[in-house]
Motif scaffolding. Structure first.
Motif, PDB file in Angstrom:
ATOM      1  N   MET A   1       3.083 -10.943  -0.631  1.00  0.00           N
ATOM      2  CA  MET A   1       2.748  -9.569  -0.831  1.00  0.00           C
ATOM      3  C   MET A   1       1.503  -9.282  -0.018  1.00  0.00           C
ATOM      4  SD  MET A   1       4.255  -9.559  -4.567  1.00  0.00           S
ATOM      5  CE  MET A   1       4.463  -7.894  -4.434  1.00  0.00           C
ATOM      6  N   THR A   2       1.343  -8.047   0.432  1.00  0.00           N
ATOM      7  CA  THR A   2       0.231  -7.793   1.324  1.00  0.00           C
ATOM      8  C   THR A   2      -0.454  -6.495   1.039  1.00  0.00           C
ATOM      9  OG1 THR A   2       1.794  -6.889   2.825  1.00  0.00           O
ATOM     10  CG2 THR A   2       1.146  -9.146   3.187  1.00  0.00           C
ATOM     11  N   THR A   3      -0.863  -5.786   2.100  1.00  0.00           N
ATOM     12  CA  THR A   3      -1.651  -4.608   1.861  1.00  0.00           C
ATOM     13  C   THR A   3      -1.292  -3.491   2.815  1.00  0.00           C
ATOM     14  OG1 THR A   3      -3.226  -5.556   3.316  1.00  0.00           O
ATOM     15  CG2 THR A   3      -3.566  -5.918   1.011  1.00  0.00           C
ATOM     16  N   THR A   4      -1.913  -2.335   2.609  1.00  0.00           N
ATOM     17  CA  THR A   4      -1.462  -1.195   3.351  1.00  0.00           C
ATOM     18  C   THR A   4      -2.603  -0.431   3.947  1.00  0.00           C
ATOM     19  OG1 THR A   4      -1.682   0.317   1.549  1.00  0.00           O
ATOM     20  CG2 THR A   4       0.337  -0.928   1.639  1.00  0.00           C
ATOM     21  N   GLY A   5      -2.243   0.462   4.871  1.00  0.00           N
ATOM     22  CA  GLY A   5      -3.247   1.372   5.374  1.00  0.00           C
ATOM     23  C   GLY A   5      -3.669   2.323   4.280  1.00  0.00           C
ATOM     24  N   VAL A   6      -4.829   2.907   4.404  1.00  0.00           N
ATOM     25  CA  VAL A   6      -5.374   3.746   3.356  1.00  0.00           C
ATOM     26  C   VAL A   6      -5.199   5.199   3.732  1.00  0.00           C
ATOM     27  CG1 VAL A   6      -7.442   4.314   2.095  1.00  0.00           C
ATOM     28  CG2 VAL A   6      -6.998   1.963   2.762  1.00  0.00           C
ATOM     29  N   HIS A   7      -4.643   5.976   2.808  1.00  0.00           N
ATOM     30  CA  HIS A   7      -4.388   7.388   3.090  1.00  0.00           C
ATOM     31  C   HIS A   7      -5.187   8.306   2.185  1.00  0.00           C
ATOM     32  CE1 HIS A   7      -0.917   6.591   5.741  1.00  0.00           C
ATOM     33  NE2 HIS A   7      -0.836   5.519   5.002  1.00  0.00           N
ATOM     34  N   ASP A   8      -6.062   7.738   1.327  1.00  0.00           N
ATOM     35  CA  ASP A   8      -6.813   8.583   0.423  1.00  0.00           C
ATOM     36  C   ASP A   8      -8.257   8.107   0.407  1.00  0.00           C
ATOM     37  OD1 ASP A   8      -6.436  10.608  -2.028  1.00  0.00           O
ATOM     38  OD2 ASP A   8      -7.939   9.108  -2.521  1.00  0.00           O
ATOM     39  N   ALA A   9      -9.111   8.810   1.134  1.00  0.00           N
ATOM     40  CA  ALA A   9     -10.478   8.343   1.297  1.00  0.00           C
ATOM     41  C   ALA A   9     -11.231   8.303  -0.013  1.00  0.00           C
ATOM     42  CB  ALA A   9     -11.220   9.234   2.293  1.00  0.00           C
ATOM     43  N   SER A  10     -10.903   9.213  -0.922  1.00  0.00           N
ATOM     44  CA  SER A  10     -11.634   9.233  -2.182  1.00  0.00           C
ATOM     45  C   SER A  10     -11.334   8.014  -3.024  1.00  0.00           C
ATOM     46  CB  SER A  10     -11.276  10.490  -2.973  1.00  0.00           C
ATOM     47  OG  SER A  10      -9.904  10.474  -3.333  1.00  0.00           O
ATOM     48  N   LEU A  11     -10.145   7.430  -2.852  1.00  0.00           N
ATOM     49  CA  LEU A  11      -9.791   6.243  -3.627  1.00  0.00           C
ATOM     50  C   LEU A  11     -10.345   5.002  -2.987  1.00  0.00           C
ATOM     51  CD1 LEU A  11      -8.156   4.773  -5.832  1.00  0.00           C
ATOM     52  CD2 LEU A  11      -6.265   4.696  -4.219  1.00  0.00           C
ATOM     53  N   THR A  12     -10.192   4.849  -1.695  1.00  0.00           N
ATOM     54  CA  THR A  12     -10.483   3.574  -1.066  1.00  0.00           C
ATOM     55  C   THR A  12     -11.810   3.523  -0.357  1.00  0.00           C
ATOM     56  OG1 THR A  12      -9.415   4.271   0.963  1.00  0.00           O
ATOM     57  CG2 THR A  12      -8.043   3.174  -0.675  1.00  0.00           C
ATOM     58  N   GLY A  13     -12.341   4.646   0.003  1.00  0.00           N
ATOM     59  CA  GLY A  13     -13.641   4.650   0.649  1.00  0.00           C
ATOM     60  C   GLY A  13     -13.629   3.994   2.003  1.00  0.00           C
ATOM     61  N   VAL A  14     -12.585   4.162   2.779  1.00  0.00           N
ATOM     62  CA  VAL A  14     -12.512   3.520   4.080  1.00  0.00           C
ATOM     63  C   VAL A  14     -13.143   4.430   5.118  1.00  0.00           C
ATOM     64  CG1 VAL A  14     -11.011   2.607   5.825  1.00  0.00           C
ATOM     65  CG2 VAL A  14     -10.444   2.294   3.438  1.00  0.00           C
ATOM     66  N   GLY A  15     -13.852   3.853   6.012  1.00  0.00           N
ATOM     67  CA  GLY A  15     -14.568   4.637   7.014  1.00  0.00           C
ATOM     68  C   GLY A  15     -16.048   4.569   6.727  1.00  0.00           C
TER      69      GLY A  15
ATOM     70  N   GLN B   1      -4.466  -5.572  -1.777  1.00  0.00           N
ATOM     71  CA  GLN B   1      -4.690  -5.894  -0.367  1.00  0.00           C
ATOM     72  C   GLN B   1      -3.988  -4.870   0.508  1.00  0.00           C
ATOM     73  OE1 GLN B   1      -3.112  -9.842  -0.395  1.00  0.00           O
ATOM     74  NE2 GLN B   1      -4.951 -10.738  -1.291  1.00  0.00           N
ATOM     75  N   VAL B   2      -4.699  -4.432   1.527  1.00  0.00           N
ATOM     76  CA  VAL B   2      -4.206  -3.385   2.421  1.00  0.00           C
ATOM     77  C   VAL B   2      -4.169  -3.938   3.838  1.00  0.00           C
ATOM     78  CG1 VAL B   2      -4.617  -1.072   3.325  1.00  0.00           C
ATOM     79  CG2 VAL B   2      -5.161  -1.594   0.942  1.00  0.00           C
ATOM     80  N   LEU B   3      -3.027  -3.834   4.474  1.00  0.00           N
ATOM     81  CA  LEU B   3      -2.856  -4.379   5.827  1.00  0.00           C
ATOM     82  C   LEU B   3      -3.184  -3.309   6.855  1.00  0.00           C
ATOM     83  CD1 LEU B   3       0.337  -6.594   5.559  1.00  0.00           C
ATOM     84  CD2 LEU B   3      -2.056  -7.262   5.524  1.00  0.00           C
ATOM     85  N   GLY B   4      -4.400  -3.319   7.342  1.00  0.00           N
ATOM     86  CA  GLY B   4      -4.819  -2.393   8.379  1.00  0.00           C
ATOM     87  C   GLY B   4      -5.299  -1.063   7.830  1.00  0.00           C
ATOM     88  N   ARG B   5      -6.232  -0.464   8.556  1.00  0.00           N
ATOM     89  CA  ARG B   5      -6.615   0.908   8.246  1.00  0.00           C
ATOM     90  C   ARG B   5      -5.541   1.842   8.801  1.00  0.00           C
ATOM     91  NH1 ARG B   5     -12.609  -0.199  10.546  1.00  0.00           N
ATOM     92  NH2 ARG B   5     -11.275  -1.192  12.105  1.00  0.00           N
ATOM     93  N   VAL B   6      -5.688   3.111   8.524  1.00  0.00           N
ATOM     94  CA  VAL B   6      -4.662   4.064   8.927  1.00  0.00           C
ATOM     95  C   VAL B   6      -4.478   4.030  10.445  1.00  0.00           C
ATOM     96  CG1 VAL B   6      -4.032   6.503   9.008  1.00  0.00           C
ATOM     97  CG2 VAL B   6      -5.117   5.554   6.959  1.00  0.00           C
ATOM     98  N   GLY B   7      -3.239   3.850  10.880  1.00  0.00           N
ATOM     99  CA  GLY B   7      -2.919   3.898  12.297  1.00  0.00           C
ATOM    100  C   GLY B   7      -3.236   2.651  13.074  1.00  0.00           C
ATOM    101  N   GLU B   8      -3.621   1.551  12.425  1.00  0.00           N
ATOM    102  CA  GLU B   8      -3.916   0.325  13.169  1.00  0.00           C
ATOM    103  C   GLU B   8      -3.098  -0.841  12.624  1.00  0.00           C
ATOM    104  OE1 GLU B   8      -7.979  -0.960  12.911  1.00  0.00           O
ATOM    105  OE2 GLU B   8      -7.750  -1.726  10.875  1.00  0.00           O
TER     106      GLU B   8
END
Length: 292
Positions: free
Chosen positions: A1-15, A182-189
């Motif tokens: 099992m793995t992870t995904t790109g993040v599509h909700d900045a308020s949840l994941t705080g990516v960036g 676990q999230v595999l890559g940020r959005v678009g990468e």
């Protein structure tokens, strides 16, 4: 099992807004006592350790005689209610980067109740030192104690290489809620290389020992229909309760992308995949509510 790109900045705080602490180009490493390694000219990576000990105070509450974090692993006690003590792991700088070694150790002694979360998602990034980074979590829960390990998502950015181990050792009468996302890559990468191992032992007996490897260089099939099936987020929820020994929940599917399975002991495993981190969190929250 793995992870995904993040599509909700308020949840994941990516960036930039979601990552707490960033090492700039002029950073040379960490000066805190107990942290070794320098990022920069030496290219050796950083070694950091955080330790938490929770103890019943004899008055129905929980105290923290040990709350010690250094370098990238800052620990903050937050407000709690009732008998529970709450601790937040705060990333004081970016990482783990290539070559880093992080360790988090937490122990809940008899009668203590401890809840550990994190302030933002952890992003594995490539580093100047190169090579594999390690992030090891060690949880020790005594008889009559309860520990909740509920960090935010781990995101494997393109070019990174990270191996994560989580090991929980419980007494026969201990309680545990453990969530990994676990999230595999940020959005678009594309993702980096991510390996993880999750081990849970209750009363000296292993009830779960599973390993997953995803991303470039991983064994074939990780992104096929038997594992991720095209999804980019993967997670596990482990719940250990003494009453499950006599009356375990029945195995069942939780929609199309999650399954609940009783383990060979007083424990339950929920495994889930989803297109993104928001969907994964929703599935695991629903599963925890069902078990509660």
């Amino acid at each position: 099992m793995t992870t995904t790109g993040v599509h909700d900045a308020s949840l994941t705080g990516v960036g930039s807004a979601g990552v707490i602490g960033v090492r700039g180009a002029g950073s040379t490493g960490v000066s805190s006592a107990g942290v070794t390694g320098v990022r920069g000219a030496g290219l050796t990576g950083v070694r950091a350790r955080a330790r938490i000990v929770a103890r019943a105070d004899g008055r129905g509450g929980t105290v923290l005689p040990v709350l010690d974090g250094d370098g990238p692993l800052a620990l903050r006690r937050t407000r709690a209610s009732g008998a529970e003590a709450r601790v937040m792991v705060v990333g004081a700088m970016s990482g783990p980067l290539g070559g880093d070694r992080f360790v988090v150790e937490a122990r809940a002694e008899e009668g203590a109740r401890l809840h550990i979360g994190s302030a933002a998602a952890t992003i594995a990034l490539p580093g100047q030192a190169g090579g594999e980074a390690r992030y090891d979590v060690r949880l020790d829960v005594a008889d009559g104690a309860e520990l909740h390990w509920l960090p935010e998502q781990l995101i494997s950015a393109a070019g990174s290489e990270l191996y994560v181990t989580t090991r929980a050792e419980l007494g026969a009468g201990a309680r545990l809620v453990l969530r990994e996302e676990q999230v595999l890559g940020r959005v678009g990468e594309k993702p980096g290389r991510l390996g993880s191992r999750l081990t849970v032992r209750v009363g000296g007996r292993t009830v779960l020992d599973q390993e997953l490897s995803c991303g470039p260089g991983a064994p074939g099939g990780w992104d096929g229909p038997a594992v991720l099936a095209g999804h980019r987020s993967v997670g596990q929820l482990v719940v250990v309760r003494p009453e499950f020994g006599a009356s375990p929940p029945a195995a069942r599917m939780l929609g199309e992308c999650a399954a609940l399975v009783p383990l060979a002991g007083p424990a339950v495993l929920v495994s889930a995949v989803a297109p993104d981190a928001l969907g994964l969190r929703r599935l695991l929250n629903e599963a925890l509510a069902l078990l509660s």
